[in-house]
Design a protein around this motif. Structure first.
Motif, PDB file in Angstrom:
ATOM      1  N   VAL A 173       0.853  -1.192   0.000  1.00  0.00           N
ATOM      2  CA  VAL A 173       0.000   0.000   0.000  1.00  0.00           C
ATOM      3  C   VAL A 173       0.885   1.237   0.000  1.00  0.00           C
ATOM      4  CG1 VAL A 173      -1.906  -1.126   1.219  1.00  0.00           C
ATOM      5  CG2 VAL A 173      -0.177   0.119   2.515  1.00  0.00           C
ATOM      6  N   CYS A 174       0.337   2.342  -0.497  1.00  0.00           N
ATOM      7  CA  CYS A 174       1.030   3.625  -0.417  1.00  0.00           C
ATOM      8  C   CYS A 174       0.002   4.726  -0.626  1.00  0.00           C
ATOM      9  CB  CYS A 174       2.153   3.732  -1.447  1.00  0.00           C
ATOM     10  SG  CYS A 174       1.601   3.931  -3.153  1.00  0.00           S
ATOM     11  N   VAL A 175       0.423   5.951  -0.356  1.00  0.00           N
ATOM     12  CA  VAL A 175      -0.439   7.116  -0.529  1.00  0.00           C
ATOM     13  C   VAL A 175       0.236   8.065  -1.503  1.00  0.00           C
ATOM     14  CG1 VAL A 175      -1.518   9.104   0.593  1.00  0.00           C
ATOM     15  CG2 VAL A 175      -1.436   6.896   1.766  1.00  0.00           C
ATOM     16  N   VAL A 176      -0.501   8.472  -2.524  1.00  0.00           N
ATOM     17  CA  VAL A 176      -0.007   9.439  -3.499  1.00  0.00           C
ATOM     18  C   VAL A 176      -0.973  10.614  -3.511  1.00  0.00           C
ATOM     19  CG1 VAL A 176       0.610   9.875  -5.897  1.00  0.00           C
ATOM     20  CG2 VAL A 176       1.026   7.618  -4.903  1.00  0.00           C
ATOM     21  N   ARG A 233       2.657  -8.502 -10.455  1.00  0.00           N
ATOM     22  CA  ARG A 233       3.762  -8.880  -9.560  1.00  0.00           C
ATOM     23  C   ARG A 233       4.418  -7.670  -8.888  1.00  0.00           C
ATOM     24  NH1 ARG A 233       4.804 -11.606 -14.238  1.00  0.00           N
ATOM     25  NH2 ARG A 233       6.656 -10.346 -14.615  1.00  0.00           N
ATOM     26  N   VAL A 234       3.619  -6.736  -8.428  1.00  0.00           N
ATOM     27  CA  VAL A 234       4.158  -5.554  -7.760  1.00  0.00           C
ATOM     28  C   VAL A 234       4.755  -5.951  -6.410  1.00  0.00           C
ATOM     29  CG1 VAL A 234       3.574  -3.348  -6.700  1.00  0.00           C
ATOM     30  CG2 VAL A 234       2.623  -3.960  -8.934  1.00  0.00           C
ATOM     31  N   LYS A 235       6.001  -5.583  -6.178  1.00  0.00           N
ATOM     32  CA  LYS A 235       6.675  -5.878  -4.915  1.00  0.00           C
ATOM     33  C   LYS A 235       6.656  -4.695  -3.958  1.00  0.00           C
ATOM     34  CE  LYS A 235       7.763 -10.048  -5.950  1.00  0.00           C
ATOM     35  NZ  LYS A 235       7.128 -11.169  -5.226  1.00  0.00           N
ATOM     36  N   GLY A 236       6.637  -3.504  -4.499  1.00  0.00           N
ATOM     37  CA  GLY A 236       6.608  -2.316  -3.660  1.00  0.00           C
ATOM     38  C   GLY A 236       6.227  -1.106  -4.481  1.00  0.00           C
ATOM     39  N   MET A 237       5.688  -0.099  -3.829  1.00  0.00           N
ATOM     40  CA  MET A 237       5.304   1.124  -4.528  1.00  0.00           C
ATOM     41  C   MET A 237       5.298   2.275  -3.545  1.00  0.00           C
ATOM     42  SD  MET A 237       1.310   0.180  -5.264  1.00  0.00           S
ATOM     43  CE  MET A 237       0.133  -0.085  -3.934  1.00  0.00           C
ATOM     44  N   SER A 238       5.364   3.490  -4.101  1.00  0.00           N
ATOM     45  CA  SER A 238       5.446   4.675  -3.262  1.00  0.00           C
ATOM     46  C   SER A 238       5.091   5.893  -4.098  1.00  0.00           C
ATOM     47  CB  SER A 238       6.858   4.820  -2.687  1.00  0.00           C
ATOM     48  OG  SER A 238       6.984   5.984  -1.895  1.00  0.00           O
ATOM     49  N   ASN A 284      15.180 -10.390  -1.107  1.00  0.00           N
ATOM     50  CA  ASN A 284      13.738 -10.201  -0.950  1.00  0.00           C
ATOM     51  C   ASN A 284      13.423  -8.732  -0.725  1.00  0.00           C
ATOM     52  OD1 ASN A 284      13.027 -13.026  -1.056  1.00  0.00           O
ATOM     53  ND2 ASN A 284      13.866 -13.221   1.022  1.00  0.00           N
ATOM     54  N   PHE A 285      12.436  -8.218  -1.467  1.00  0.00           N
ATOM     55  CA  PHE A 285      12.030  -6.821  -1.332  1.00  0.00           C
ATOM     56  C   PHE A 285      11.383  -6.625   0.033  1.00  0.00           C
ATOM     57  CE2 PHE A 285       9.806  -2.922  -1.930  1.00  0.00           C
ATOM     58  CZ  PHE A 285      10.481  -2.243  -2.936  1.00  0.00           C
ATOM     59  N   LEU A 286      11.810  -5.582   0.755  1.00  0.00           N
ATOM     60  CA  LEU A 286      11.340  -5.398   2.131  1.00  0.00           C
ATOM     61  C   LEU A 286      10.658  -4.054   2.354  1.00  0.00           C
ATOM     62  CD1 LEU A 286      11.451  -7.188   4.645  1.00  0.00           C
ATOM     63  CD2 LEU A 286      13.504  -5.966   5.359  1.00  0.00           C
ATOM     64  N   HIS A 287      11.336  -2.950   2.049  1.00  0.00           N
ATOM     65  CA  HIS A 287      10.790  -1.630   2.328  1.00  0.00           C
ATOM     66  C   HIS A 287      10.951  -0.692   1.130  1.00  0.00           C
ATOM     67  CE1 HIS A 287      10.491  -2.859   6.473  1.00  0.00           C
ATOM     68  NE2 HIS A 287      11.813  -2.943   6.622  1.00  0.00           N
ATOM     69  N   CYS A 288      10.016   0.222   1.014  1.00  0.00           N
ATOM     70  CA  CYS A 288      10.075   1.283  -0.003  1.00  0.00           C
ATOM     71  C   CYS A 288       9.544   2.545   0.664  1.00  0.00           C
ATOM     72  CB  CYS A 288       9.244   0.894  -1.227  1.00  0.00           C
ATOM     73  SG  CYS A 288       9.225   2.100  -2.539  1.00  0.00           S
ATOM     74  N   LEU A 289      10.432   3.482   1.012  1.00  0.00           N
ATOM     75  CA  LEU A 289      10.062   4.595   1.881  1.00  0.00           C
ATOM     76  C   LEU A 289      10.559   5.933   1.342  1.00  0.00           C
ATOM     77  CD1 LEU A 289      11.142   2.767   5.122  1.00  0.00           C
ATOM     78  CD2 LEU A 289       8.786   3.415   4.628  1.00  0.00           C
ATOM     79  N   PRO A 290       9.644   6.898   1.139  1.00  0.00           N
ATOM     80  CA  PRO A 290      10.070   8.257   0.778  1.00  0.00           C
ATOM     81  C   PRO A 290      10.433   9.036   2.035  1.00  0.00           C
ATOM     82  CG  PRO A 290       7.675   8.119   0.760  1.00  0.00           C
ATOM     83  CD  PRO A 290       8.184   6.755   1.136  1.00  0.00           C
ATOM     84  N   VAL A 291      11.565   9.725   2.017  1.00  0.00           N
ATOM     85  CA  VAL A 291      12.002  10.490   3.189  1.00  0.00           C
ATOM     86  C   VAL A 291      12.380  11.900   2.750  1.00  0.00           C
ATOM     87  CG1 VAL A 291      12.856   8.425   4.351  1.00  0.00           C
ATOM     88  CG2 VAL A 291      14.420   9.802   2.992  1.00  0.00           C
ATOM     89  N   SER A 292      12.314  12.833   3.697  1.00  0.00           N
ATOM     90  CA  SER A 292      12.738  14.203   3.444  1.00  0.00           C
ATOM     91  C   SER A 292      14.255  14.270   3.547  1.00  0.00           C
ATOM     92  CB  SER A 292      12.113  15.166   4.463  1.00  0.00           C
ATOM     93  OG  SER A 292      10.699  15.104   4.412  1.00  0.00           O
ATOM     94  N   GLN A 293      14.834  15.187   2.763  1.00  0.00           N
ATOM     95  CA  GLN A 293      16.292  15.321   2.777  1.00  0.00           C
ATOM     96  C   GLN A 293      16.718  16.552   3.574  1.00  0.00           C
ATOM     97  OE1 GLN A 293      18.408  14.088  -0.907  1.00  0.00           O
ATOM     98  NE2 GLN A 293      16.429  14.356  -1.866  1.00  0.00           N
TER      99      GLN A 293
END
Length: 356
Positions: free
Chosen positions: A238-241, A279-284, A347-356
């Motif tokens: 899941v993700c929020v856009v 076959r989506v493994k991650g999204m953001s 194995n795909f584990l995390h997909c995370l957007p972060v501020s720089q």
């Protein structure tokens, strides 16, 4: 009574910084205000500024024969001919295996244990690469059955403990981590909690098989947890856009949640038919307001079957533009390509957007 100066009277660099914080779905409305704003909304400088404000971090898990794991981080960067995943030298840490993970600012928070219940909170500073231990939770939780969300900058965590109809919700304020602990936000009745969770419009949505639960911390007693429609499918990511919740399901594929009527809807393509992604493994959310999706591409033999002798696999990335059309959201794949090659046992584990 004096009126504040209009936005167009400010220097362009200040206006661009303001526009970078506005969701892309509102850019069309902004472009109607004036020619100057229309020019800035469409400028490459705005897209460049957005890219400097946020980055996307991916984590892969590598299991070893001694039942231990190592973790490998990558950052999605723009290259001459598209996008590429570059290795990020974050130190490996057992806490990364927790599925209960969320990013706030430039920090990534890992809550609970990966296999056994734990009260641990670990914090990865993506600027320095340092991993520090934060205040312990009151309830020991397992990450894969723990839901987490961020509301008004505070982290809400629920589930992951002993299975019963009541669960304790805890809240933590990262801004005051050196002088505060987790606080009990309430006890809620719920049948299931899913690690597939995200925050939309100040509420935590937990996407579980057969149902989607919604936690609203501002609700009254007995009204904070609401169960929405039944949906007989399993969510994997899941993700929020731009304040829209997206989920990838086993059978239904990529869908979005209509919060007005609490119904899952299919994402459609430019021709009005369902936009099929497999076959989506991650999204953001990408920094420019598009949806970024990752999956694997395996090498095949002469018969088109998976080559079992191949030791690597490709990571494919797709950038999907999203536009509203009435009660539908239309998606268009703007770019697709291979961004990395990794061992098949990653194995795909995390997909995370972060501020720089």
């Amino acid at each position: 009574m004096s009126h504040p100066p209009p936005l167009s009277s400010l220097p362009d660099d200040i206006v661009l910084r303001c526009l970078a914080l506005v969701p892309r779905m509102y850019h069309l409305n902004i472009s109607w205000v004036s020619k100057d704003l229309r020019s800035l909304v469409r400028s490459p400088e705005l897209n460049l500024l957005r890219s400097t404000l946020r980055s996307l971090h991916l984590c892969f898990q590598e299991d070893h024969s001694d039942n231990n794991s190592s973790f490998h981080w990558f950052t999605l960067n723009e290259a001459e001919h598209g996008l590429v995943l570059n290795p990020t030298p974050f130190p490996s840490h057992p806490s990364y295996g927790s599925s209960s993970t969320v990013a706030v600012g430039s920090n990534i928070f890992f809550m609970g244990g990966s296999r056994e219940p734990s009260t641990d909170l670990w914090i990865l500073d993506t600027r320095s690469g340092n991993v520090t231990k934060g205040p312990s939770m009151s309830v020991a939780r397992v990450g894969r059955t723990t839901a987490v969300g961020v509301i008004d900058g505070k982290i809400y965590v629920m589930g992951g403990g002993e299975f019963n109809e009541e669960m304790q919700v805890e809240v933590f304020d990262p801004e005051t981590e050196t002088e505060t602990t987790w606080e009990l936000a309430g006890v809620e009745k719920v049948r299931k909690i899913s690690r597939c969770s995200a925050t939309v419009e100040g509420k935590v949505y937990m996407v579980e098989y057969l149902e989607t639960n919604v936690y609203n911390p501002r609700g009254g007693e007995g009204e904070r947890m609401v169960r929405t429609e039944r949906f007989t499918d399993m969510a994997h990511s899941v993700c929020v856009v731009e304040d829209v919740l997206f989920a990838f399901f086993t059978r239904a594929g990529l869908m979005w949640f209509d919060t007005k009527i609490n119904v899952w809807r299919r994402l459609v393509g430019p021709d009005g038919t369902d936009l099929v992604l497999s076959r989506v493994k991650g999204m953001s959310e990408y920094h420019d307001g598009r949806l970024v999706v990752f999956n694997y591409i395996f090498a095949t033999d002469d018969n088109g079957l998976w080559d079992v002798n191949e030791v690597n696999k490709n990571v494919q990335c797709m950038l999907v533009s999203l536009d509203r059309a009435g009660d539908k959201i239309c998606g268009r794949i703007d770019w697709s390509g291979i961004v990395a090659t990794v061992p098949v046992w990653f194995n795909f584990l995390h997909c995370l957007p972060v501020s720089q």
